[in-house]
Design a protein around this motif. Sequence first.
Motif, PDB file in Angstrom:
ATOM      1  N   MET A   1       0.850  -1.176   0.000  1.00  0.00           N
ATOM      2  CA  MET A   1       0.000   0.000   0.000  1.00  0.00           C
ATOM      3  C   MET A   1       0.896   1.240   0.000  1.00  0.00           C
ATOM      4  O   MET A   1       1.825   1.350   0.784  1.00  0.00           O
ATOM      5  CB  MET A   1      -0.893  -0.037   1.241  1.00  0.00           C
ATOM      6  N   SER A   2       0.594   2.169  -0.879  1.00  0.00           N
ATOM      7  CA  SER A   2       1.404   3.376  -0.974  1.00  0.00           C
ATOM      8  C   SER A   2       1.051   4.364   0.141  1.00  0.00           C
ATOM      9  O   SER A   2       0.028   4.231   0.814  1.00  0.00           O
ATOM     10  CB  SER A   2       1.182   4.041  -2.337  1.00  0.00           C
ATOM     11  N   THR A   3       1.920   5.333   0.317  1.00  0.00           N
ATOM     12  CA  THR A   3       1.693   6.369   1.335  1.00  0.00           C
ATOM     13  C   THR A   3       0.410   7.128   1.047  1.00  0.00           C
ATOM     14  O   THR A   3      -0.360   7.432   1.963  1.00  0.00           O
ATOM     15  CB  THR A   3       2.889   7.348   1.370  1.00  0.00           C
ATOM     16  N   TRP A   4       0.166   7.422  -0.211  1.00  0.00           N
ATOM     17  CA  TRP A   4      -1.044   8.156  -0.586  1.00  0.00           C
ATOM     18  C   TRP A   4      -2.294   7.354  -0.229  1.00  0.00           C
ATOM     19  O   TRP A   4      -3.278   7.898   0.269  1.00  0.00           O
ATOM     20  CB  TRP A   4      -1.011   8.461  -2.090  1.00  0.00           C
ATOM     21  N   GLU A   5      -2.251   6.044  -0.464  1.00  0.00           N
ATOM     22  CA  GLU A   5      -3.399   5.194  -0.136  1.00  0.00           C
ATOM     23  C   GLU A   5      -3.623   5.125   1.381  1.00  0.00           C
ATOM     24  O   GLU A   5      -4.762   5.102   1.840  1.00  0.00           O
ATOM     25  CB  GLU A   5      -3.190   3.781  -0.696  1.00  0.00           C
ATOM     26  N   ARG A   6      -2.532   5.105   2.140  1.00  0.00           N
ATOM     27  CA  ARG A   6      -2.652   5.114   3.605  1.00  0.00           C
ATOM     28  C   ARG A   6      -3.288   6.410   4.088  1.00  0.00           C
ATOM     29  O   ARG A   6      -4.139   6.396   4.982  1.00  0.00           O
ATOM     30  CB  ARG A   6      -1.280   4.931   4.252  1.00  0.00           C
ATOM     31  N   GLU A   7      -2.856   7.508   3.518  1.00  0.00           N
ATOM     32  CA  GLU A   7      -3.430   8.809   3.897  1.00  0.00           C
ATOM     33  C   GLU A   7      -4.908   8.866   3.554  1.00  0.00           C
ATOM     34  O   GLU A   7      -5.713   9.360   4.333  1.00  0.00           O
ATOM     35  CB  GLU A   7      -2.668   9.955   3.210  1.00  0.00           C
ATOM     36  N   LYS A   8      -5.265   8.380   2.388  1.00  0.00           N
ATOM     37  CA  LYS A   8      -6.669   8.357   1.969  1.00  0.00           C
ATOM     38  C   LYS A   8      -7.488   7.463   2.909  1.00  0.00           C
ATOM     39  O   LYS A   8      -8.615   7.809   3.283  1.00  0.00           O
ATOM     40  CB  LYS A   8      -6.780   7.853   0.532  1.00  0.00           C
ATOM     41  N   ALA A   9      -6.931   6.313   3.313  1.00  0.00           N
ATOM     42  CA  ALA A   9      -7.617   5.424   4.252  1.00  0.00           C
ATOM     43  C   ALA A   9      -7.817   6.115   5.601  1.00  0.00           C
ATOM     44  O   ALA A   9      -8.873   5.978   6.219  1.00  0.00           O
ATOM     45  CB  ALA A   9      -6.825   4.129   4.430  1.00  0.00           C
ATOM     46  N   ASP A  10      -6.814   6.877   6.042  1.00  0.00           N
ATOM     47  CA  ASP A  10      -6.943   7.620   7.296  1.00  0.00           C
ATOM     48  C   ASP A  10      -8.063   8.651   7.217  1.00  0.00           C
ATOM     49  O   ASP A  10      -8.871   8.787   8.134  1.00  0.00           O
ATOM     50  CB  ASP A  10      -5.625   8.335   7.655  1.00  0.00           C
ATOM     51  N   ILE A  11      -8.121   9.368   6.099  1.00  0.00           N
ATOM     52  CA  ILE A  11      -9.162  10.384   5.898  1.00  0.00           C
ATOM     53  C   ILE A  11     -10.541   9.727   5.921  1.00  0.00           C
ATOM     54  O   ILE A  11     -11.465  10.214   6.585  1.00  0.00           O
ATOM     55  CB  ILE A  11      -8.931  11.155   4.584  1.00  0.00           C
ATOM     56  N   MET A  12     -10.679   8.606   5.242  1.00  0.00           N
ATOM     57  CA  MET A  12     -11.974   7.911   5.199  1.00  0.00           C
ATOM     58  C   MET A  12     -12.357   7.390   6.589  1.00  0.00           C
ATOM     59  O   MET A  12     -13.531   7.439   6.968  1.00  0.00           O
ATOM     60  CB  MET A  12     -11.934   6.758   4.189  1.00  0.00           C
ATOM     61  N   PHE A  13     -11.379   6.905   7.359  1.00  0.00           N
ATOM     62  CA  PHE A  13     -11.652   6.431   8.710  1.00  0.00           C
ATOM     63  C   PHE A  13     -12.168   7.564   9.594  1.00  0.00           C
ATOM     64  O   PHE A  13     -13.145   7.401  10.325  1.00  0.00           O
ATOM     65  CB  PHE A  13     -10.390   5.801   9.312  1.00  0.00           C
ATOM     66  N   VAL A  14     -11.522   8.736   9.515  1.00  0.00           N
ATOM     67  CA  VAL A  14     -11.958   9.883  10.310  1.00  0.00           C
ATOM     68  C   VAL A  14     -13.368  10.301   9.900  1.00  0.00           C
ATOM     69  O   VAL A  14     -14.219  10.560  10.761  1.00  0.00           O
ATOM     70  CB  VAL A  14     -10.966  11.073  10.170  1.00  0.00           C
TER      71      VAL A  14
END
Length: 149
Positions: A1-14
Motif C-alpha cells: 500500500m502506498s503512502t497516498w493510499e494510507r493517507e486516503k484510508a486515514d481520511i476515510m476512517f476519520v
Amino acid sequence: MSTWEREKADIMFVLEMRAKRRARIKNARNKLEKLKAHTHNFVEWLLADLPSKYGTNWVRLFLFSLLIIIGNAVPYTLWSAYIEGFPQTSNYLVRFANALYYSLVTFTTLGYGDMHPTGWLKALSALEALTGAVFMALIVAVIARKWMR
C-alpha cells in the motif's frame, strides 16, 4: 500500500467515525438517550478526534501535548510559591523554565519528587497528570496504528 493510499484510508476512517457520531444523536429516541449521545460524542471528540483525529495524526497529538505542557507551565510560573522545592528567583525566564520542567515531569507522570504542589495547585497537577496519562496512551495507540499497517 502506498503512502497516498494510507493517507486516503486515514481520511476515510476519520470521516466514518464523525458520521457515526452524528448518527448516534440522530438515532436517539428520547431526551435521555440524546443527552447520553451528546455526552458520549463530546468525550469522544475531546479525547479522540480533537487531539489526534482518531489516532491518525501523530503530529497533531504531539502539538496538543506540547500545548498542554506549556499551558500548565504558565500557572505554575505565576503561583510557583505553592510548589514546594521550586527554586525561588525573580528572573521570570528561569521560573518559567523550572515550571516547564515541573509541567513535563507531571504530564509524563514521571514525578521525580524534587518539586511537589501544595494547596490548590495539587488539583491542577493531578488534572495534568491524568491528562498526560491519557495522552501517553494515545501516543502509543497512534504509533501502533501507523506502524502496524
